[in-house]
Structures are given as structure tokens and as C-alpha cells.
Design a protein around this motif. Structure first.
Motif, mmCIF file in Angstrom:
data_model
loop_
_atom_site.group_PDB
_atom_site.id
_atom_site.type_symbol
_atom_site.label_atom_id
_atom_site.label_comp_id
_atom_site.label_asym_id
_atom_site.label_seq_id
_atom_site.Cartn_x
_atom_site.Cartn_y
_atom_site.Cartn_z
ATOM 1 N N THR A 80 0.831 -1.215 0.000
ATOM 2 C CA THR A 80 0.000 0.000 0.000
ATOM 3 C C THR A 80 0.857 1.253 0.000
ATOM 4 N N ASP B 282 -4.299 4.866 0.123
ATOM 5 C CA ASP B 282 -4.956 3.643 -0.336
ATOM 6 C C ASP B 282 -5.988 3.164 0.682
ATOM 7 N N ARG C 210 -12.047 -0.455 -4.752
ATOM 8 C CA ARG C 210 -10.784 -0.942 -5.307
ATOM 9 C C ARG C 210 -9.642 -0.856 -4.284
ATOM 10 N N LYS D 96 -6.370 -1.791 -1.916
ATOM 11 C CA LYS D 96 -5.066 -2.357 -2.260
ATOM 12 C C LYS D 96 -4.708 -3.566 -1.404
ATOM 13 N N VAL E 271 -6.273 -8.593 -5.222
ATOM 14 C CA VAL E 271 -6.057 -7.877 -3.968
ATOM 15 C C VAL E 271 -5.360 -8.801 -2.982
#
Length: 482
Positions: A196, A200, A247, A249, A282
Motif C-alpha cells: 500500500t 490507499d 478498489r 489495495k 487484492v
């Protein structure tokens, strides 16, 4: 452990884990004698012990039955379980939890306080004398070049032993993927840093382990809290909505004996979770520090067991199950091993060489699994006593989880009771608790407590739980009825 105590323990575990439900009839004395190859005297002693604990009831000419609410006085009541998933705000949000967490945690770090709010089990549960002998021996034989050879990934012998333990559990984890860390918390933080950047978003459970919230806050990330069930873990449909919308991370969660709920995902659900995260690419940061503390016949699989693309970073340590003061953990980092190792190299550089060598020697010489069996039995017995006492001392409307491992209970109090008030009043009586708001980004779970049953269940603990129950009762009573 005497035969009747072992029999009583097995039956109490079946009751607390829901195998035997309220009102179910226990096997007859004759049947139990035949099944367990014990005498009628042993069976009667076990049943008398369970009856005294309020777990079972005798019915004239009918036998013994699991206690039901209202069926035998206050001593026979077991509090019901929470049965609904949390409903957090699923928006991505920055965190500001550290001050709230520190205020609570500082109050639990005193030996004269009854440690229901502690994050650690009793240090007296561990083979510290034998570990000290291993430390002495390993230090005398320590290769001077080990401090260079094992600089960042860790002691080669220890990493080999860890890879063997993964193999025993059916997972092929290359030694090269394993990085030894200063406890699991460093492993988790290194993983978060590796995948990350500030700003994020990260998927988390609701409620979540407060250290995950602090790590997300410290690294300038945003948290997306996903509804979580107290038995079954994260809601995967809600997780997929969050993945599509935000979305993120990374996803950080506990699949086994989650802290604070105690929930455990089924193998099917773990597999679906990994497939879902793989579809969105992910990474999963899996905190599995309680995985060895299971009460059933088999260690629950980690999500890592279903990882085919190296997306799962499996983190654990010896702090909760063997050597709490040694601060030795690890991560099996999969495709992210190189990034994690680089972050380790530029932060703490290495992990204590003598502690690593001592643990490697302990694992090589055997005895770890025997220690774990004894530890699990002890914790299961303490959980049974704790839940039964909660039923006696806490007011109607209280709900308590039944984890199948670990050493935490999640307690839902009547809605009008404020957990932070319970915390402050209990502390004035020398009792610590962990209030629900420290486990949530927005200070949710205001009527919940996490209680630690990993310390000796004795007269002092019983008296403290009785006092805690009185505090809760007074706060739950209508005005003028306290």
C-alpha cells in the motif's frame, strides 16, 4: 487430569461448541461406560461436576439433559450467543483511533489488575524454564557469523522448522518465502507497507483487532469496514461490493478465532474468499496468531491453504502459544517475499538471534505439540468455567460468543449499557476489560466487551467477574431500580 475430569471437559466442550444443545439428553450412564471404557462411578462424578457448573440438569427417571434457560435456577443458565452480523458504515474513511486505544490499554498493564481486558494469556501457561535452557544452550553454540548470514530473512534452522510445520498441515511453503520478524505485529505491518501507499484503502472486519486500525492510521491509509458475523466471519457478498466500489489495495483479516469476536470461517468460505480476492488481484494479509489454539481435533486451515497465486501473506508468531516474551513471529509472504524483506531490511533489519536459535532448538527437539495439547485443554476448560459464570452473574439480555479456540469472548451487553462506562467503573474496582469501541473505526459496538479467559480461573477471577456482573446490572437497571 482424572478420568471424570476428562469426561466432564469433553462434554462441556460439546455443549459450548453447540454439538449438544439446550434440552438435549446426554448418553445414559451405561452407554457412556461402554463408549468410554470407564466405571459408573467415573460417569456419575463427571455428571455431578457438570451439574454443579450449571451445564446439565438431572430429571427424575429420565436421565441428564443440557441445561435450558429457566429450567433449573440461576445456576443453570448459559447466556445465548450473538447471532447477527455487524452493520458498519462501509464507506472508506481515514482513522483516528490511537488515542482511544492507548487510553484503554495503558490501564491493563498492571499486575494487580484482574486482566480480563488483557490481549495476552497468562505467562504461567508456557514452558519458560525449558525455553530458558534452550536459550542458554543455543547462545553457547551460536555461530558468530549467524548475525550476518541470517540478517534479514532470519535463522535458517528456524525457517526450516516453520516450513516443516506448514508441510505437516498440508501446505507447501518454500523456506525462501518465510521471513522471521519481531512478533506477528511487525510481520503484519511489513506486509501492509509492502502493498500500500498513503491514501490507499484496506478492507477490514467489523469489529477488528485494534492494532490493525492503528497500523492503518499510522500509514495514512483508509479503512473499509465490512459486516462480520460473530461465528462465521466476514460477509463475502459485502466484501465483493466493497472491492468493486473502492478498489482497495489490501485486505487484512483473521480467518481463525478472530480477535475480538472469536469467529472462524469455514474452509469453503476461506476458499471463496481467496478466489474473490484473486479475481480482483487484492493481496490478503492473514493474521493467524491464534490458529494453534483450537479446541477441536484438527487445526483449522488458514486461507493460505487455498492460495494458488501467492496473494496470501500468512502471518503468525510464537507469542500467543509458546514464548510470549521472545517476540519472534514470521510471515510466509508468497509473491511479496522480496518486498517484505526489503521493508524489514530498511526498518528493524533483523530479529533477535539468540531468541530465534532457542526456538529453532526447541522445535527440533520435540515437545511443542505436547505443550500445545495441554495448553488447548487448559484454555477450553477455562472458557467453560468463564461462560458458565457469565450466565450466573450477568443480567438477562447478555449474549456471549462460543469460540472454538483462542482465549477471548465477545460479550454483547443490554443495549442501554455503555461499555466505556463499564471499563471506567471496573477499573476503579481493579478489573480491566476491553470495551467494544476500541475495535471499530467509528467507535461502534458501544455495548460490547472483549473478555480474556486465558488467565487462571480461580477464586479471584470468579469474584472479579461477579463484581463486573454487578456493575453491568446496575447500569442496565431502569432509573431508581439499580
Amino acid at each position: 487430569m482424572k478420568l471424570y475430569e476428562a469426561l466432564a471437559r469433553d462434554i462441556s466442550e460439546s455443549i459450548l461448541q453447540g454439538v449438544l444443545g439446550p434440552g438435549d439428553r446426554l448418553p445414559s450412564v451405561r452407554q457412556t461406560c461402554a463408549n468410554r471404557s470407564v466405571s459408573p462411578s467415573t460417569v456419575f462424578q463427571a455428571y455431578y461436576m457438570l451439574e454443579a457448573q450449571g451445564l446439565i440438569q438431572s430429571r427424575e427417571r429420565s436421565g441428564y439433559f443440557v441445561a435450558v434457560a429457566g429450567g433449573g435456577g440461576a445456576g443453570s443458565l448459559l447466556p445465548p450467543e450473538p447471532d447477527t452480523a455487524s452493520r458498519p458504515d462501509e464507506a472508506a474513511a481515514p482513522l483516528a483511533v490511537s488515542e482511544r486505544v492507548f487510553e484503554v490499554l495503558e490501564s491493563t498493564m498492571k499486575r494487580d489488575v484482574v486482566p480480563f481486558g488483557s490481549a495476552f494469556p497468562s505467562p504461567l501457561l508456557f514452558p519458560l524454564a525449558r525455553l530458558a535452557r534452550m536459550m542458554r544452550s543455543s547462545v553457547q553454540e551460536l555461530d558468530p557469523w549467524a548475525s550476518v548470514d541470517d540478517l534479514t530473512p532470519g535463522n535458517a534452522r528456524l525457517r526450516r522448522q516453520l516450513a516443516l510445520r506448514y508441510l505437516i498441515d498440508g501446505l507447501h511453503v518454500p523456506v525462501e518465502d518465510i521471513i522471521v520478524t519481531n512478533g506477528a505485529l511487525e510481520a503484519l505491518n511489513l506486509c501492509l507497507s509492502a502493498v500500500t501507499r498513503p491514501g490507499d484503502a484496506v478492507l477490514i472486519e467489523a469489529p477488528s483487532f485494534y492494532a490493525s486500525l492503528q497500523a492503518i492510521e499510522r500509514q495514512g491509509l483508509q479503512a473499509i469496514a465490512v459486516p462480520t458475523h460473530p461465528r462465521e466471519g466476514m460477509d463475502l457478498a459485502a466484501a465483493e461490493r466493497a472491492l468493486e466500489r473502492h478498489r482497495p489495495k489490501a485486505c487484512w483479516l483473521m480467518t481463525n478465532f478472530q480477535n475480538p469476536l472469536g469467529s472462524t470461517m469455514s474452509d469453503q468460505k476461506k476458499q471463496q474468499l481467496v478466489q474473490l480476492l484473486t479475481r480482483y488481484q487484492v493481496p490478503l494479509i492473514e493474521d493467524d496468531v491464534y490458529g494453534e489454539l483450537y479446541f477441536g481435533g484438527k487445526r483449522p486451515s488458514p486461507a493460505k491453504a487455498f492460495d494458488t497465486e501467492g496473494l496470501v501473506m500468512h502471518c503468525s508468531s510464537f507469542s500467543k502459544c509458546l514464548a510470549p516474551g521472545y517476540r519472534v513471529g514470521w510471515v510466509a509472504a508468497g509473491r511479496y517475499a522480496r518486498q517484505v524483506a526489503r521493508h524489514k531490511l530498511t526498518s528493524t533489519l533483523t530479529t533477535c538471534a539468540p531468541a530465534q536459535a532457542a526456538l529453532a532448538l526447541y522445535l527440533e527437539q520435540g515437545g511443542y505439540d505436547r505443550h500445545l495439547r495441554l495448553l488447548r485443554h487448559k484454555l477450553a476448560d477455562q472458557q467453560a468455567g468463564f461462560i458458565e459464570a457469565l450466565g450466573r452473574h450477568f443480567p438477562a439480555g447478555t449474549r456471549v460468543t462460543r469460540p472454538k479456540g483462542g482465549y477471548f469472548l465477545w460479550v454483547e451487553l443490554p443495549e442501554q449499557v455503555e461499555a466505556l462506562t463499564v471499563h471506567r467503573v471496573a477499573l476503579a474496582h481493579g478489573i480491566s476489560v476491553a470495551p467494544g469501541p476500541i475495535f471499530a473505526p467509528q467507535a461502534d459496538f458501544g455495548n460490547c466487551l472483549r473478555l480474556n479467559y486465558g488467565h487462571e480461573w480461580d477464586a479471584r477471577a470468579e469474584a472479579a467477574l461477579a463484581t463486573l456482573g454487578q456493575i453491568v446490572r446496575s447500569l442496565a437497571a431502569p432509573p431508581g431500580h439499580a
